[in-house]
Design a protein around this motif. Structure first.
Motif, PDB file in Angstrom:
ATOM      1  N   LYS A 441       0.831  -1.214   0.000  1.00 25.11           N
ATOM      2  CA  LYS A 441       0.000   0.000   0.000  1.00 25.11           C
ATOM      3  C   LYS A 441       0.865   1.264   0.000  1.00 25.11           C
ATOM      4  O   LYS A 441       0.536   2.253  -0.637  1.00 25.11           O
ATOM      5  CB  LYS A 441      -0.895  -0.051   1.240  1.00 25.11           C
ATOM      6  CG  LYS A 441      -1.787   1.128   1.440  1.00 25.11           C
ATOM      7  CD  LYS A 441      -2.653   0.868   2.667  1.00 25.11           C
ATOM      8  CE  LYS A 441      -2.743   2.112   3.522  1.00 25.11           C
ATOM      9  NZ  LYS A 441      -3.567   1.859   4.722  1.00 25.11           N
TER      10      LYS A 441
ATOM     11  N   GLU B   3      -0.652  10.068  -6.657  1.00 28.30           N
ATOM     12  CA  GLU B   3      -1.660  10.125  -5.592  1.00 28.30           C
ATOM     13  C   GLU B   3      -1.635   8.826  -4.796  1.00 28.30           C
ATOM     14  O   GLU B   3      -1.498   7.752  -5.366  1.00 28.30           O
ATOM     15  CB  GLU B   3      -3.058  10.377  -6.168  1.00 28.30           C
ATOM     16  CG  GLU B   3      -3.613   9.230  -6.970  1.00 28.30           C
ATOM     17  CD  GLU B   3      -5.011   9.512  -7.503  1.00 28.30           C
ATOM     18  OE1 GLU B   3      -5.897   9.795  -6.702  1.00 28.30           O
ATOM     19  OE2 GLU B   3      -5.192   9.435  -8.725  1.00 28.30           O
ATOM     20  N   LEU B   5      -2.682   5.673  -2.483  1.00 32.76           N
ATOM     21  CA  LEU B   5      -3.825   4.778  -2.539  1.00 32.76           C
ATOM     22  C   LEU B   5      -4.593   4.798  -1.233  1.00 32.76           C
ATOM     23  O   LEU B   5      -4.011   4.895  -0.161  1.00 32.76           O
ATOM     24  CB  LEU B   5      -3.333   3.353  -2.794  1.00 32.76           C
ATOM     25  CG  LEU B   5      -2.530   3.141  -4.076  1.00 32.76           C
ATOM     26  CD1 LEU B   5      -1.945   1.734  -4.102  1.00 32.76           C
ATOM     27  CD2 LEU B   5      -3.394   3.381  -5.302  1.00 32.76           C
ATOM     28  N   VAL B   6      -5.894   4.725  -1.365  1.00 34.87           N
ATOM     29  CA  VAL B   6      -6.721   4.616  -0.167  1.00 34.87           C
ATOM     30  C   VAL B   6      -7.117   3.150  -0.026  1.00 34.87           C
ATOM     31  O   VAL B   6      -7.832   2.604  -0.870  1.00 34.87           O
ATOM     32  CB  VAL B   6      -7.992   5.493  -0.290  1.00 34.87           C
ATOM     33  CG1 VAL B   6      -8.791   5.422   1.008  1.00 34.87           C
ATOM     34  CG2 VAL B   6      -7.610   6.920  -0.632  1.00 34.87           C
ATOM     35  N   VAL B   7      -6.569   2.492   0.989  1.00 34.01           N
ATOM     36  CA  VAL B   7      -6.820   1.061   1.164  1.00 34.01           C
ATOM     37  C   VAL B   7      -7.293   0.778   2.580  1.00 34.01           C
ATOM     38  O   VAL B   7      -6.504   0.454   3.461  1.00 34.01           O
ATOM     39  CB  VAL B   7      -5.550   0.224   0.867  1.00 34.01           C
ATOM     40  CG1 VAL B   7      -5.898  -1.258   0.799  1.00 34.01           C
ATOM     41  CG2 VAL B   7      -4.886   0.670  -0.425  1.00 34.01           C
ATOM     42  N   VAL B  44      -6.603  -1.258  -7.301  1.00 33.23           N
ATOM     43  CA  VAL B  44      -7.030  -0.336  -6.249  1.00 33.23           C
ATOM     44  C   VAL B  44      -7.226   1.076  -6.815  1.00 33.23           C
ATOM     45  O   VAL B  44      -8.161   1.779  -6.438  1.00 33.23           O
ATOM     46  CB  VAL B  44      -6.018  -0.331  -5.078  1.00 33.23           C
ATOM     47  CG1 VAL B  44      -6.303   0.821  -4.117  1.00 33.23           C
ATOM     48  CG2 VAL B  44      -6.062  -1.659  -4.341  1.00 33.23           C
ATOM     49  N   ARG B  45      -6.373   1.476  -7.742  1.00 33.88           N
ATOM     50  CA  ARG B  45      -6.536   2.811  -8.348  1.00 33.88           C
ATOM     51  C   ARG B  45      -7.892   2.924  -9.028  1.00 33.88           C
ATOM     52  O   ARG B  45      -8.562   3.959  -8.935  1.00 33.88           O
ATOM     53  CB  ARG B  45      -5.405   3.093  -9.346  1.00 33.88           C
ATOM     54  CG  ARG B  45      -4.091   3.471  -8.673  1.00 33.88           C
ATOM     55  CD  ARG B  45      -3.169   4.222  -9.626  1.00 33.88           C
ATOM     56  NE  ARG B  45      -2.694   3.391 -10.710  1.00 33.88           N
ATOM     57  CZ  ARG B  45      -1.638   2.584 -10.640  1.00 33.88           C
ATOM     58  NH1 ARG B  45      -0.932   2.517  -9.517  1.00 33.88           N
ATOM     59  NH2 ARG B  45      -1.265   1.872 -11.660  1.00 33.88           N
ATOM     60  N   ASN B  48     -10.488   3.185  -6.294  1.00 36.91           N
ATOM     61  CA  ASN B  48     -10.474   4.535  -5.711  1.00 36.91           C
ATOM     62  C   ASN B  48     -11.143   5.530  -6.642  1.00 36.91           C
ATOM     63  O   ASN B  48     -11.974   6.333  -6.226  1.00 36.91           O
ATOM     64  CB  ASN B  48      -9.044   4.982  -5.432  1.00 36.91           C
ATOM     65  CG  ASN B  48      -8.467   4.363  -4.156  1.00 36.91           C
ATOM     66  OD1 ASN B  48      -7.271   4.451  -3.893  1.00 36.91           O
ATOM     67  ND2 ASN B  48      -9.299   3.720  -3.351  1.00 36.91           N
ATOM     68  N   ARG B  49     -10.787   5.469  -7.930  1.00 37.74           N
ATOM     69  CA  ARG B  49     -11.326   6.421  -8.886  1.00 37.74           C
ATOM     70  C   ARG B  49     -12.848   6.300  -9.021  1.00 37.74           C
ATOM     71  O   ARG B  49     -13.562   7.283  -9.175  1.00 37.74           O
ATOM     72  CB  ARG B  49     -10.650   6.214 -10.250  1.00 37.74           C
ATOM     73  CG  ARG B  49     -11.251   7.002 -11.389  1.00 37.74           C
ATOM     74  CD  ARG B  49     -11.134   8.510 -11.185  1.00 37.74           C
ATOM     75  NE  ARG B  49      -9.757   8.961 -11.185  1.00 37.74           N
ATOM     76  CZ  ARG B  49      -9.110   9.396 -12.253  1.00 37.74           C
ATOM     77  NH1 ARG B  49      -9.722   9.439 -13.425  1.00 37.74           N
ATOM     78  NH2 ARG B  49      -7.865   9.802 -12.158  1.00 37.74           N
ATOM     79  N   ASN B  51     -14.841   5.258  -6.750  1.00 39.82           N
ATOM     80  CA  ASN B  51     -15.468   5.375  -5.426  1.00 39.82           C
ATOM     81  C   ASN B  51     -16.181   4.108  -4.970  1.00 39.82           C
ATOM     82  O   ASN B  51     -17.251   4.169  -4.358  1.00 39.82           O
ATOM     83  CB  ASN B  51     -16.459   6.550  -5.401  1.00 39.82           C
ATOM     84  CG  ASN B  51     -15.729   7.859  -5.541  1.00 39.82           C
ATOM     85  OD1 ASN B  51     -14.673   8.059  -4.925  1.00 39.82           O
ATOM     86  ND2 ASN B  51     -16.260   8.735  -6.378  1.00 39.82           N
ATOM     87  N   SER B  53     -16.761   1.293  -2.531  1.00 41.06           N
ATOM     88  CA  SER B  53     -16.469   1.081  -1.115  1.00 41.06           C
ATOM     89  C   SER B  53     -15.942  -0.333  -0.945  1.00 41.06           C
ATOM     90  O   SER B  53     -16.658  -1.311  -1.150  1.00 41.06           O
ATOM     91  CB  SER B  53     -17.757   1.300  -0.317  1.00 41.06           C
ATOM     92  OG  SER B  53     -17.810   0.438   0.780  1.00 41.06           O
TER      93      SER B  53
END
Lengths: 444, 263
Positions: A441, B3, B5-7, B44-45, B48-49, B51, B53
């Motif tokens: 991550k 940017e 990653l939101v994980v 994951v990108r 994320n892009r 949205n 959940s």
């Protein structure tokens, strides 16, 4: 004279079918040596499988040349059985073409279609023979097929040709006798193919042609009875077993391997915090054989796998699609099936020789027939399973034998042991800590 | 690219009292293998892009047991399975998406009998559903006009009959999708399945991955697309063996989509 023929014929039928029934009984006995597995669920899907795959030959035509030629031989075989019914009734009653008056024009159409099928069968069988012996397709000159398996295939082709030629000669002599002045035989049937053979009887005396006709007739039916009894020794058994085999075939996704229930119980016990670690083991049944994980011999396989082995036609489509085999490795899924059948036959003979009990012979399917090297070469890709025209799964046998190697003998290749240790300790096949699982991550 | 990653993890989600739409099962390759990590991040990108959940198990994830099971170690497999099922059930997981066909097959087919019942989907199927729902739009971008061939992973294709989703995705990129002579149900294995990834091949005259790479090179592609981290590795090695690394790339379908969108 008049009844002698009929009696002789009846005896022949009883002997022929009697031997055949004995063989079938033995095959069923041997298949039942396998452990039980439930394949009775979802009868609708099973009947559909049988209709599409065995009856409809849907998987045969994936290789169009062999597929279409096979359909000729297959339809020929099925349809000509109707003619066989008439032959048997004629033989028992001493009649001649007993169905003719009842069926009228339909009878003409039937006989005509039999003749056309007979010639198509001869054509197909000739091409098959050429493919095996002259064109030498790779899967037919493979090392699996030496000795009996090779000659067995050719015997079948010769036999089918002879039977079809006898059938046409029988019809041709019949037609000749229908057309001679005065007509020795009554008019019945339509003969699109044998009308061209009939002229060879011109100039012969009627008596001689009658004798020839009878000879063809007898050779044809005797040949069929011999052929039927040869099935037991031959890969040609598939003409019967393809039907139950497709019915009982696996309906689950190809990637779903069965979960061993015996292991589940042990694992559950291991993971149960309330289990008493000092509890005495449940009293063992003195007579019960110790449960084995996986399979080292045919009795450890399930009955569907044993049915698979008897059903295999040794066509080699599995082997020719196997990635391990294509890259020169020892594994041949066809050989897995042939070995299983050979060993099962051997175990059956052992039981016969020892009054119904198997006496250990210090041999087993593993090592004596199938080597670990073959088993470890499998990528479990399911190509062999997908390819089999009658839904045999060599992969399921390979997997059960791997289970024996690993769980009973701890005999996995070293690198696999390392992989398994990693999974045990780190929860991954590589030596990384489980705590690092989310590191990606934040890495760039 | 830069940017971050939101994980989120399932534990974090639970702490916030939230249940994600989908649990992303990363798998061992996707977590640890350098090449496969790029596939994970590409996927994951996209999540994320769009949205979506989602959440991962993170350090609570463990090997599904697939290589142990295919190697014949049913004990180890079931131990892994039952531990994973306990974790998944504790989080009340319903829908699982994974980029690894081996995890996909095992979770989908072999866990239910052991008490793990989830809706399991491969990431190509999930991406396809995002497009179908209008949540993701894909255009050719840098791949426009390129020649791409798709290698069917055995455990996605033959084992579970997923053939169309990855192809549909590739076709969205305005590329020329060419089929190898062996594809779909007739596809040839990359050589890694059945725990072969973790051992040396038995003696033969060729490696399976080289044979499969030859199949792919025959159609002269710019890119060989795969949908499995192991196939990706095997084909990448095959390309190196053929000294074609300058001309032909091996990419996961998720990477194709992410790169086309400049994510």
């Amino acid at each position: 004279m008049s009844y002698l023929d009929n009696i002789l014929f009846a005896i022949l039928l009883v002997v022929g079918f009697g031997f055949f029934a004995a063989s079938v009984k033995k095959i069923i006995r041997n298949i039942n040596l396998g452990v039980d597995v439930d394949r009775k669920d979802n009868p609708k899907a099973r009947w559909k499988n049988m209709a599409m795959i065995a009856l409809g030959q849907s998987k045969m035509v994936r290789r169009p040349v062999a597929g279409i030629l096979h359909i000729f031989v297959y339809v020929g075989f099925i349809i000509i059985n109707i003619e066989l019914l008439e032959i048997i009734i004629d033989g028992l009653l001493g009649t001649h073409r007993i169905f003719a008056p009842y069926l009228g024009v339909v009878y003409d159409v039937l006989i005509a279609s039999f003749e056309i099928l007979a010639i198509l069968v001869i054509f197909a069988v000739t091409v098959f023979w050429l493919r095996r012996n002259f064109i030498r397709l790779k899967r037919f000159i493979h090392s699996d097929l030496t000795g009996f398996p090779k000659s067995d295939a050719n015997y079948i082709l010769y036999f089918e040709t002879v039977l079809m030629i006898l059938f046409l000669l029988m019809n041709a002599s019949d037609l000749h006798l229908q057309n001679v002045p005065g007509g020795v035989f009554h008019k019945a049937g339509s003969f699109p193919i044998s009308q061209f053979i009939a002229p060879i009887f011109n100039g012969m005396s009627n008596e001689l042609v009658v004798i020839l006709f009878e000879t063809f007739w007898w050779l044809h039916i005797v040949g069929i009875l011999i052929f039927m009894n040869y099935l037991y020794f031959s890969k040609h058994l598939h003409i019967l077993l393809a039907f139950p085999n497709t019915y009982f075939a696996n309906l689950k996704p190809e990637g779903q391997f069965d979960n061993l229930a015996s292991v589940t119980n042990e694992v559950k016990l291991m993971m149960d915090p309330n289990a008493d670690p000092f509890a005495a083991a449940p009293p063992a049944d003195e007579n019960a054989a110790p449960a084995k994980f996986g399979a080292s011999d045919v009795q450890d396989l399930n009955w569907v796998q044993l049915l698979n082995a008897y059903t295999c036609t040794e066509c080699g489509r599995c082997t020719s699609s196997c990635p391990a085999n294509q890259t020169g490795k020892k594994l041949s899924p066809r050989k897995i099936m042939m070995d299983t059948r050979d060993r099962l036959t051997e175990v059956g003979k052992n039981i016969d020789a020892n009054k119904g009990v198997f006496v250990p012979d210090n041999k087993s399917l593993l090592n004596d027939y199938i080597t670990p090297e073959e088993l470890w070469a499998c990528t479990s890709c399911n190509a062999c399973v997908e390819e089999c025209p009658v839904n045999i799964s060599p992969l399921s046998i390979i997997m059960d034998m791997r289970r024996y190697l690993v769980m009973e003998q701890s005999a996995a290749p070293m690198s696999l042991n390392a992989m398994m240790t990693n999974i045990e300790n780190n929860g991954a096949p590589w030596q990384y800590s489980q705590q690092d699982r989310l590191n990606w991550k934040n890495e760039n | 690219m830069s940017e971050s990653l939101v994980v989120p993890t399932m534990a974090e989600m639970l702490a916030e009292g939230k249940q994600p739409e989908v649990l992303f099962w990363v798998g061992c390759a996707g977590s640890f293998d350098d090449r496969a990590k790029k596939i994970t991040k590409a996927f994951v990108r996209i999540l994320n892009r769009t949205n979506v959940s989602f959440a991962v198990l993170g350090t609570e994830e463990s090997c599904t047991g697939d290589p142990a099971k295919r190697a014949g170690n049913e004990f180890l497999f079931q131990m892994q399975a039952m531990m994973n099922i306990e974790v998944l059930n504790a989080y009340e997981a319903k829908k699982i998406v994974t980029a690894c066909p081996h995890c996909f097959n095992t979770l989908k087919n072999e866990y239910p009998e052991l008490g793990g019942n989830y809706e399991v989907i491969h990431h190509t199927e999930f991406l396809k559903s995002l497009i179908d729902d209008g949540r993701l739009t894909v255009e050719g971008g840098q791949f426009k006009g390129k020649k791409i061939t798709f290698h069917d992973p055995c455990y996605l294709g033959r084992a579970n009959k997923v053939y169309e989703a990855p192809r549909d995705l590739i076709q969205k990129l305005d590329v020329e999708l060419v089929e190898m002579k062996r594809s779909k149900a007739n596809g040839l294995c990359c050589g890694a399945g059945g725990a072969q990834m973790f051992k040396d091949a038995e003696p033969g005259n060729k490696e399976v991955n080289v044979l499969r790479t030859e199949d792919a090179l025959e159609v002269k592609p710019d890119i060989i697309a795969a949908g499995c981290p192991f196939c990706n590795t095997m084909l990448t090695d095959g390309i190196k063996h053929e000294h074609k690394e300058g001309e032909v790339k091996v990419m996961d379908v998720a990477e194709l989509i992410a790169n086309a969108q400049d994510l």
